[in-house]
Scaffold this motif. Sequence first.
Motif, PDB file in Angstrom:
ATOM      1  N   TYR A 122       0.826  -1.207   0.000  1.00  0.00           N
ATOM      2  CA  TYR A 122       0.000   0.000   0.000  1.00  0.00           C
ATOM      3  C   TYR A 122       0.862   1.260   0.000  1.00  0.00           C
ATOM      4  CZ  TYR A 122      -4.832   1.625   0.352  1.00  0.00           C
ATOM      5  OH  TYR A 122      -6.071   2.150   0.085  1.00  0.00           O
ATOM      6  N   VAL A 123       2.067   1.172   0.589  1.00  0.00           N
ATOM      7  CA  VAL A 123       3.006   2.292   0.491  1.00  0.00           C
ATOM      8  C   VAL A 123       3.371   2.533  -0.977  1.00  0.00           C
ATOM      9  CG1 VAL A 123       5.339   3.082   1.046  1.00  0.00           C
ATOM     10  CG2 VAL A 123       3.947   2.004   2.810  1.00  0.00           C
ATOM     11  N   VAL A 124       3.659   1.441  -1.707  1.00  0.00           N
ATOM     12  CA  VAL A 124       3.956   1.554  -3.136  1.00  0.00           C
ATOM     13  C   VAL A 124       2.754   2.159  -3.869  1.00  0.00           C
ATOM     14  CG1 VAL A 124       4.537   0.274  -5.243  1.00  0.00           C
ATOM     15  CG2 VAL A 124       5.565  -0.378  -3.046  1.00  0.00           C
ATOM     16  N   ASN A 125       1.560   1.678  -3.528  1.00  0.00           N
ATOM     17  CA  ASN A 125       0.325   2.166  -4.118  1.00  0.00           C
ATOM     18  C   ASN A 125       0.208   3.684  -3.965  1.00  0.00           C
ATOM     19  OD1 ASN A 125      -2.596   3.018  -3.749  1.00  0.00           O
ATOM     20  ND2 ASN A 125      -2.978   0.926  -4.405  1.00  0.00           N
ATOM     21  N   TRP A 126       0.429   4.171  -2.752  1.00  0.00           N
ATOM     22  CA  TRP A 126       0.276   5.601  -2.491  1.00  0.00           C
ATOM     23  C   TRP A 126       1.429   6.411  -3.068  1.00  0.00           C
ATOM     24  CZ3 TRP A 126      -3.518   8.761  -0.988  1.00  0.00           C
ATOM     25  CH2 TRP A 126      -4.702   8.160  -0.553  1.00  0.00           C
ATOM     26  N   ALA A 127       2.613   5.830  -3.140  1.00  0.00           N
ATOM     27  CA  ALA A 127       3.724   6.532  -3.785  1.00  0.00           C
ATOM     28  C   ALA A 127       3.425   6.734  -5.267  1.00  0.00           C
ATOM     29  CB  ALA A 127       5.022   5.750  -3.604  1.00  0.00           C
ATOM     30  N   ASP A 128       2.816   5.731  -5.898  1.00  0.00           N
ATOM     31  CA  ASP A 128       2.418   5.864  -7.302  1.00  0.00           C
ATOM     32  C   ASP A 128       1.405   6.988  -7.478  1.00  0.00           C
ATOM     33  OD1 ASP A 128       4.049   3.774  -8.039  1.00  0.00           O
ATOM     34  OD2 ASP A 128       2.449   2.279  -8.080  1.00  0.00           O
ATOM     35  N   LYS A 129       0.495   7.136  -6.503  1.00  0.00           N
ATOM     36  CA  LYS A 129      -0.467   8.243  -6.550  1.00  0.00           C
ATOM     37  C   LYS A 129       0.239   9.585  -6.342  1.00  0.00           C
ATOM     38  CE  LYS A 129      -4.615   5.905  -4.651  1.00  0.00           C
ATOM     39  NZ  LYS A 129      -4.107   4.611  -4.168  1.00  0.00           N
ATOM     40  N   ALA A 130       1.112   9.625  -5.315  1.00  0.00           N
ATOM     41  CA  ALA A 130       1.703  10.888  -4.884  1.00  0.00           C
ATOM     42  C   ALA A 130       2.696  11.462  -5.884  1.00  0.00           C
ATOM     43  CB  ALA A 130       2.389  10.702  -3.527  1.00  0.00           C
ATOM     44  N   VAL A 131       3.254  10.623  -6.749  1.00  0.00           N
ATOM     45  CA  VAL A 131       4.316  11.105  -7.634  1.00  0.00           C
ATOM     46  C   VAL A 131       3.828  12.219  -8.559  1.00  0.00           C
ATOM     47  CG1 VAL A 131       3.961   9.428  -9.517  1.00  0.00           C
ATOM     48  CG2 VAL A 131       6.249  10.338  -9.073  1.00  0.00           C
ATOM     49  N   LEU A 132       2.551  12.216  -8.928  1.00  0.00           N
ATOM     50  CA  LEU A 132       2.054  13.283  -9.795  1.00  0.00           C
ATOM     51  C   LEU A 132       2.157  14.639  -9.109  1.00  0.00           C
ATOM     52  CD1 LEU A 132       0.735  14.139 -12.460  1.00  0.00           C
ATOM     53  CD2 LEU A 132      -1.499  13.794 -11.371  1.00  0.00           C
ATOM     54  N   GLY A 133       1.825  14.693  -7.811  1.00  0.00           N
ATOM     55  CA  GLY A 133       1.945  15.947  -7.084  1.00  0.00           C
ATOM     56  C   GLY A 133       3.386  16.409  -6.979  1.00  0.00           C
ATOM     57  N   ILE A 134       4.312  15.463  -6.825  1.00  0.00           N
ATOM     58  CA  ILE A 134       5.722  15.803  -6.666  1.00  0.00           C
ATOM     59  C   ILE A 134       6.320  16.336  -7.970  1.00  0.00           C
ATOM     60  CG2 ILE A 134       8.012  14.811  -6.181  1.00  0.00           C
ATOM     61  CD1 ILE A 134       6.470  12.895  -4.244  1.00  0.00           C
ATOM     62  N   VAL A 135       5.914  15.756  -9.104  1.00  0.00           N
ATOM     63  CA  VAL A 135       6.489  16.163 -10.395  1.00  0.00           C
ATOM     64  C   VAL A 135       5.632  17.194 -11.114  1.00  0.00           C
ATOM     65  CG1 VAL A 135       7.544  13.878 -10.637  1.00  0.00           C
ATOM     66  CG2 VAL A 135       5.384  14.357 -11.804  1.00  0.00           C
ATOM     67  N   ALA A 136       4.557  17.661 -10.473  1.00  0.00           N
ATOM     68  CA  ALA A 136       3.585  18.516 -11.171  1.00  0.00           C
ATOM     69  C   ALA A 136       4.234  19.751 -11.785  1.00  0.00           C
ATOM     70  CB  ALA A 136       2.459  18.916 -10.211  1.00  0.00           C
ATOM     71  N   ALA A 159       7.986  10.412  -0.333  1.00  0.00           N
ATOM     72  CA  ALA A 159       7.872  11.666  -1.079  1.00  0.00           C
ATOM     73  C   ALA A 159       9.143  12.513  -1.019  1.00  0.00           C
ATOM     74  CB  ALA A 159       6.662  12.460  -0.583  1.00  0.00           C
ATOM     75  N   PRO A 160       9.773  12.694   0.153  1.00  0.00           N
ATOM     76  CA  PRO A 160      11.025  13.464   0.154  1.00  0.00           C
ATOM     77  C   PRO A 160      12.119  12.819  -0.696  1.00  0.00           C
ATOM     78  CG  PRO A 160      10.149  13.302   2.377  1.00  0.00           C
ATOM     79  CD  PRO A 160       9.344  12.374   1.522  1.00  0.00           C
ATOM     80  N   VAL A 161      12.185  11.482  -0.677  1.00  0.00           N
ATOM     81  CA  VAL A 161      13.177  10.792  -1.509  1.00  0.00           C
ATOM     82  C   VAL A 161      12.893  11.033  -2.986  1.00  0.00           C
ATOM     83  CG1 VAL A 161      14.102   8.537  -2.180  1.00  0.00           C
ATOM     84  CG2 VAL A 161      13.631   9.032   0.231  1.00  0.00           C
ATOM     85  N   LEU A 162      11.614  10.933  -3.371  1.00  0.00           N
ATOM     86  CA  LEU A 162      11.252  11.183  -4.761  1.00  0.00           C
ATOM     87  C   LEU A 162      11.534  12.637  -5.145  1.00  0.00           C
ATOM     88  CD1 LEU A 162       7.900   9.184  -5.092  1.00  0.00           C
ATOM     89  CD2 LEU A 162      10.142   8.560  -5.998  1.00  0.00           C
ATOM     90  N   ALA A 163      11.300  13.560  -4.205  1.00  0.00           N
ATOM     91  CA  ALA A 163      11.599  14.973  -4.480  1.00  0.00           C
ATOM     92  C   ALA A 163      13.091  15.173  -4.749  1.00  0.00           C
ATOM     93  CB  ALA A 163      11.149  15.840  -3.306  1.00  0.00           C
ATOM     94  N   LEU A 164      13.942  14.490  -3.989  1.00  0.00           N
ATOM     95  CA  LEU A 164      15.386  14.568  -4.213  1.00  0.00           C
ATOM     96  C   LEU A 164      15.782  13.918  -5.533  1.00  0.00           C
ATOM     97  CD1 LEU A 164      16.697  13.795  -0.610  1.00  0.00           C
ATOM     98  CD2 LEU A 164      16.766  15.995  -1.803  1.00  0.00           C
ATOM     99  N   VAL A 165      15.123  12.793  -5.864  1.00  0.00           N
ATOM    100  CA  VAL A 165      15.384  12.130  -7.147  1.00  0.00           C
ATOM    101  C   VAL A 165      15.037  13.073  -8.299  1.00  0.00           C
ATOM    102  CG1 VAL A 165      14.630  10.262  -8.683  1.00  0.00           C
ATOM    103  CG2 VAL A 165      15.131   9.777  -6.284  1.00  0.00           C
ATOM    104  N   VAL A 166      13.878  13.727  -8.192  1.00  0.00           N
ATOM    105  CA  VAL A 166      13.457  14.663  -9.235  1.00  0.00           C
ATOM    106  C   VAL A 166      14.437  15.819  -9.341  1.00  0.00           C
ATOM    107  CG1 VAL A 166      11.667  16.305  -9.916  1.00  0.00           C
ATOM    108  CG2 VAL A 166      11.014  14.044  -9.062  1.00  0.00           C
ATOM    109  N   ALA A 167      14.868  16.356  -8.181  1.00  0.00           N
ATOM    110  CA  ALA A 167      15.796  17.483  -8.190  1.00  0.00           C
ATOM    111  C   ALA A 167      17.150  17.101  -8.785  1.00  0.00           C
ATOM    112  CB  ALA A 167      15.984  18.013  -6.768  1.00  0.00           C
ATOM    113  N   GLY A 168      17.583  15.850  -8.528  1.00  0.00           N
ATOM    114  CA  GLY A 168      18.899  15.428  -8.983  1.00  0.00           C
ATOM    115  C   GLY A 168      18.944  14.810 -10.361  1.00  0.00           C
ATOM    116  N   PHE A 169      17.865  14.094 -10.735  1.00  0.00           N
ATOM    117  CA  PHE A 169      17.904  13.304 -11.966  1.00  0.00           C
ATOM    118  C   PHE A 169      16.742  13.584 -12.920  1.00  0.00           C
ATOM    119  CE2 PHE A 169      19.924  10.921  -8.538  1.00  0.00           C
ATOM    120  CZ  PHE A 169      21.188  10.687  -9.073  1.00  0.00           C
ATOM    121  N   GLY A 170      15.809  14.440 -12.515  1.00  0.00           N
ATOM    122  CA  GLY A 170      14.665  14.739 -13.375  1.00  0.00           C
ATOM    123  C   GLY A 170      13.445  13.918 -13.006  1.00  0.00           C
ATOM    124  N   TRP A 171      12.298  14.372 -13.459  1.00  0.00           N
ATOM    125  CA  TRP A 171      11.053  13.731 -13.053  1.00  0.00           C
ATOM    126  C   TRP A 171      10.898  12.317 -13.598  1.00  0.00           C
ATOM    127  CZ3 TRP A 171       7.806  12.162 -16.887  1.00  0.00           C
ATOM    128  CH2 TRP A 171       7.891  12.802 -18.134  1.00  0.00           C
TER     129      TRP A 171
END
Length: 441
Positions: free
Chosen positions: A35-49, A167-179
């Motif tokens: 379910y964490v994976v499930n919600w991360a898949d949902k949340a990624v749109l907000g992070i990369v918006a 989400a913070p990890v994904l935010a760092l991934v986006v900042a460092g490597f792109g969405w």
Amino acid sequence: MSTPSPTALTAEASDPGAGTRGKAWGLTGLLVLLYVVNWADKAVLGIVAQPLARELGLSASQIGLVGSAFFLTFTVGGFFAGLLDKYTTLKWSMVLLSLGWALAMLPTVFAATFAVLLVSRMFLGFTEGPSSALIHTGTYSWHPREKRGLPSACITGAASIAKIAVAPVLALVVAGFGWRAAFLVLAVTGVAWCAIWLPFWKAGPYGEEKASKQPGGGAPDVSWGRIVLTPSFLGGAAAIFAMYALVTVVLTWLPSYFEVGLGYSAVQAGSMFGFPSIASLVLMFALSFTSDRLIAGGATSRMLRGLLPSAGLMICGAAMTTLPYLDTPWVAVAVVSVGYAFGASIFPLFNSAISEIVPPQQLAGTLGVFMAIMSTGGLLGPYLTGLIVDRAASAEDGYALAFQIFGIIALVGGTIALLTVNPERDKVRLMGARAAATSAN
């Protein structure tokens, strides 16, 4: 070889899960991880918006449309939970769904257009739709009815874990490597979960198997019309619809609100995305743990799985209505966080309430319909917020007004639930006093 004592044999007969609590919580943990994976898949749109919108030239309304389109197919997919539960085992249903989520991440990575983004998110929504009901059903198979509040909180808490830790990890991934890198990380994670899941999962002693082995075949089937027309089902559905609409606004737009509306940096906004979830996680576990102990000690579900979550939703709604009047950014963040915490606490309690009123063999289908109704709130939330922001005098004003509107909806949903949810009463109405007592054991 030692012989079990009569006391131990009696305990095992009354509680078929006795002696397996470690295994029960270990397998619950696997489902929570999914379910964490499930919600991360949902949340990624907000992070990369924001970077996605800049690259593709998208407006806030278009991003909101993508978010709402996800919840359209998510709602449709929810109605298939009962069919999946009927025609395949939970082990393989979860593998099928998890691989579907991983696949949904890839098209936008390799062909980034608005149309591809829209279709891939709709496919993700359809494959995520049945998951919540099936995850709850699998978890409940390892926990008796009076002890389901805390496991439900663990499942619901996966959303908070995704926002706090992922989400913070994904935010760092986006900042460092792109969405695009964030989408790839989630695809690999979904496949890796399957490799852990397959060798270990088995159904627990409190699911359909137990019901079918009871004298007389267990609790009788109840017509679906009678189930969905019970006051507890209708009132609970009104409440979770209202809260889920707010959840989807937070999921799609909260990082943008913190960044564009309140002036924080992108990395700060991605990290602060978890603040409401930290507060909700603490409150959710406290309320669910306490309610389980009190119900096991004789307290009523009407009070702890009806009145308590209804009051929490009303507190959430009242908090959100104040946002347009707050001028200090950190105060707005605090109000969103505390209000969201009270609102999010309703999900495990209302899910546990619904699990009380139906026979075990109908639980997956009932939760599928219940959560499909819940997810229709997502059809309203993201797109309406995008429209409000596009038409507001400023982004800050638009976001604050949107939260206020959904706060009012939460107040209405909480009031309806306060007047209607009573699991003890509706369990007897659906199954009769004798069958309800048998099903509860």
